[in-house]
Design an enzyme around this catalytic site. Structure first.
Site, PDB file in Angstrom:
ATOM      1  N   GLU A  79      54.802   5.580  -0.952  1.00 42.69           N
ATOM      2  CA  GLU A  79      55.481   5.232  -2.202  1.00 42.69           C
ATOM      3  C   GLU A  79      56.729   4.481  -1.804  1.00 42.69           C
ATOM      4  O   GLU A  79      57.678   5.068  -1.293  1.00 42.69           O
ATOM      5  CB  GLU A  79      55.793   6.496  -3.010  1.00 42.69           C
ATOM      6  CG  GLU A  79      56.228   6.207  -4.446  1.00 42.69           C
ATOM      7  CD  GLU A  79      57.727   6.108  -4.597  1.00 42.69           C
ATOM      8  OE1 GLU A  79      58.226   4.958  -4.611  1.00 42.69           O
ATOM      9  OE2 GLU A  79      58.398   7.143  -4.709  1.00 42.69           O
TER      10      GLU A  79
ATOM     11  N   THR B 138      60.095   0.323   6.276  1.00 44.13           N
ATOM     12  CA  THR B 138      59.714   1.530   7.010  1.00 44.13           C
ATOM     13  C   THR B 138      58.273   1.909   6.718  1.00 44.13           C
ATOM     14  O   THR B 138      57.541   2.354   7.607  1.00 44.13           O
ATOM     15  CB  THR B 138      60.656   2.687   6.648  1.00 44.13           C
ATOM     16  OG1 THR B 138      62.005   2.304   6.944  1.00 44.13           O
ATOM     17  CG2 THR B 138      60.314   3.939   7.437  1.00 44.13           C
TER      18      THR B 138
ATOM     19  N   CYS C 268      63.778   4.477  -6.950  1.00 42.42           N
ATOM     20  CA  CYS C 268      62.743   3.467  -6.718  1.00 42.42           C
ATOM     21  C   CYS C 268      62.270   2.843  -8.023  1.00 42.42           C
ATOM     22  O   CYS C 268      61.913   1.668  -8.058  1.00 42.42           O
ATOM     23  CB  CYS C 268      61.576   4.079  -5.951  1.00 42.42           C
ATOM     24  SG  CYS C 268      60.830   5.524  -6.748  1.00 42.42           S
TER      25      CYS C 268
END
Length: 481
Positions: A250, A232, A284
């Protein structure tokens, strides 16, 4: 500075906030409680007209907000942060339901968020001055304008409000787009903000998959701040190139852990597991590949398995629950795919079910894969769930090569009793954030960024808020006119 009206928050009704007003919509959507499968509250789906109205309000608000003193901007952020603290119980209730995270860890997100707002509000943008005999060069950082924040589902409060605080302290204004999977807590936080900021300074739009592209394409948006997947992120960067928007991306990581042979196994093994399984691995910067020196591999793995057995998935409201579910069906199916691939490939399961048991909620038992091949999917890709591989290494050169053999570079950690040796290893890792004797714990005082495909730019610290600014150098000549 004229704040919007004070709202009495209704914790069962959710609105978009446009120009300081609560707004509904003809179309609604809703999230799912991942622990039960139950439908959650309706939220409005923003239209293209809503986006245009929000951008118009933001551009109008920017003209005055950019001129508000940083001291007044700071005071407003701190007042908002304190208001959020007063809503800690209500926000924790919502996070438990929308994310499925156990209650103590849901409450921790509110504590981390308010602390982060306070830290970012305390920062000052530098003014740099160079002078010689003929002129003075003054470099200032001036706000970009309207920011669009496209936010993920795993930490819906901190990963939205860190962008809000960074934007607002620099003099920008912001439009937040929360994930349609977890919109509720962010909607209420921005609704609460209207008491402290003028109309149009901080707005929020719930929506579907069409909303993000509307923001990235809009000529009135000057910057996109995005946290989410690499795929994305690449689409956003391509879309933003058409108007040369500034971007902060990020993105994902496949973070490595290197365990040196001198560690205290009993002390370190549980910490490594926590780094892998925090938020059920949906982070993440969760540790996703664990490399253990061959001399301690078997006892260290046994200690990890033993500790993992205490982390029972279950009802987020149960104080004995150690892990929540995977947050949504799409991600649940993806993580199941990793489990299936490991089973079908004949890999050794050190712990965890070889086949996910279907039932109420999106639950997957924490799973450790013992020494799969380096080219296997579980090593090469980011599962973003409660499954991870462990592998032995023979020497540090091998460990460092294994850690760096990825197209991502968000985080990493090194564990060792000899801190100087651990730091020497850490300096050789290709990652934007490296923790020594800790798993991934960002600190808003330090820049947070990624190497390789883990992102563009970063958040936090002085460099993080500079990313919400244009740099202007004024050349003032001393010649008398």
């Amino acid at each position: 500075m004229s704040p919007s009206k004070t709202f009495d928050l209704d914790w069962s009704t959710f609105y978009n906030i446009i120009n300081g007003e609560k707004c509904s919509a003809k179309e609604t959507s809703h999230g799912i409680n991942p622990a039960t499968g139950d439908k959650l509250w309706d939220v409005p789906v923003a239209t293209e007209q809503d986006v245009n109205n929000a951008v118009d309000a933001a551009r109008k608000a920017f003209k005055s907000w950019r001129n508000v003193s940083i001291e007044d901007r700071r005071s407003a952020l701190l007042a908002w942060s304190n208001k959020l603290r007063s809503y800690k119980e209500e926000l924790t209730d919502i996070i438990c339901k929308e994310v499925g995270r156990p209650r103590p860890f849901s409450a921790m997100e509110i504590d981390i968020t308010t602390g982060t707002i306070d830290t970012l509000a305390a920062l000052d943008l530098p003014v740099e001055r160079i002078e010689d005999d003929t002129k003075v060069l003054t470099t200032r950082y001036v706000p970009l304008g309207v920011v669009g924040a496209i936010c993920p589902w795993n930490f819906p409060v901190i990963l939205s409000l860190n962008k809000v605080a960074s934007a607002l302290i620099t003099g920008c204004v912001i439009i937040v787009k929360p994930s349609p999977f977890t919109p509720y807590s962010a909607l209420k936080c921005v609704e609460a903000a209207q008491e402290f900021f003028p109309p149009g300074v901080v707005q929020i739009l719930g929506g579907d998959d069409k909303l993000g592209p509307m923001l990235t394409a809009h000529a009135g948006v000057d910057k996109i701040a995005f946290t989410g997947s690499i795929a994305t992120g690449k689409k956003i960067m391509e879309a933003c190139s058409k108007t040369l928007k500034r971007v902060t991306l990020e993105l994902g990581g496949n973070d490595a852990v290197i365990v040196l042979p001198d560690v205290n196994i009993e002390k370190v093994a549980p910490e490594v597991v926590l780094g892998c399984l925090q938020n059920s691995g949906q982070v993440c910067i969760a540790s996703k590949r664990v490399f253990i020196h061959k001399d301690i591999y078997e006892p260290f793995l046994a200690a990890m398995v033993g500790f993992t057995g205490h982390l029972k998935p279950g009802d987020p409201s149960d104080p004995n629950t150690g892990l929540g579910p995977v947050q949504n069906l799409m991600q649940y199916e993806r993580v199941k795919g990793f489990v299936d691939d490991c089973r079908e490939s004949g890999f050794k399961f050190a712990t965890g079910d070889q086949k996910v048991k279907e039932g109420k909620g999106y639950f997957i038992q924490p799973t450790i894969i013992d020494n799969p091949p380096t080219n296997s999917r579980i090593v090469q890709e980011e599962p973003f769930g409660p499954i991870f591989p462990v592998q032995p290494y023979t020497n540090l050169d091998e460990a460092i090569d294994l850690a760096n053999s990825t197209r991502t570079g968000l985080g990493a950690s090194v564990w060792g009793k000899d801190v100087a040796k651990a730091e020497e290893v850490a300096r050789q890792l290709e990652a934007g954030n490296v923790w020594v004797n800790s798993w991934g714990k960002p600190d808003a005082r330090g820049f947070f960024s990624g190497f390789k495909e883990s992102g563009i730019g970063g958040e936090y610290g002085i460099d993080g808020i500079k990313a919400y600014c244009n740099t202007q150098c004024m050349h003032t000549w001393k010649t008398e006119m």
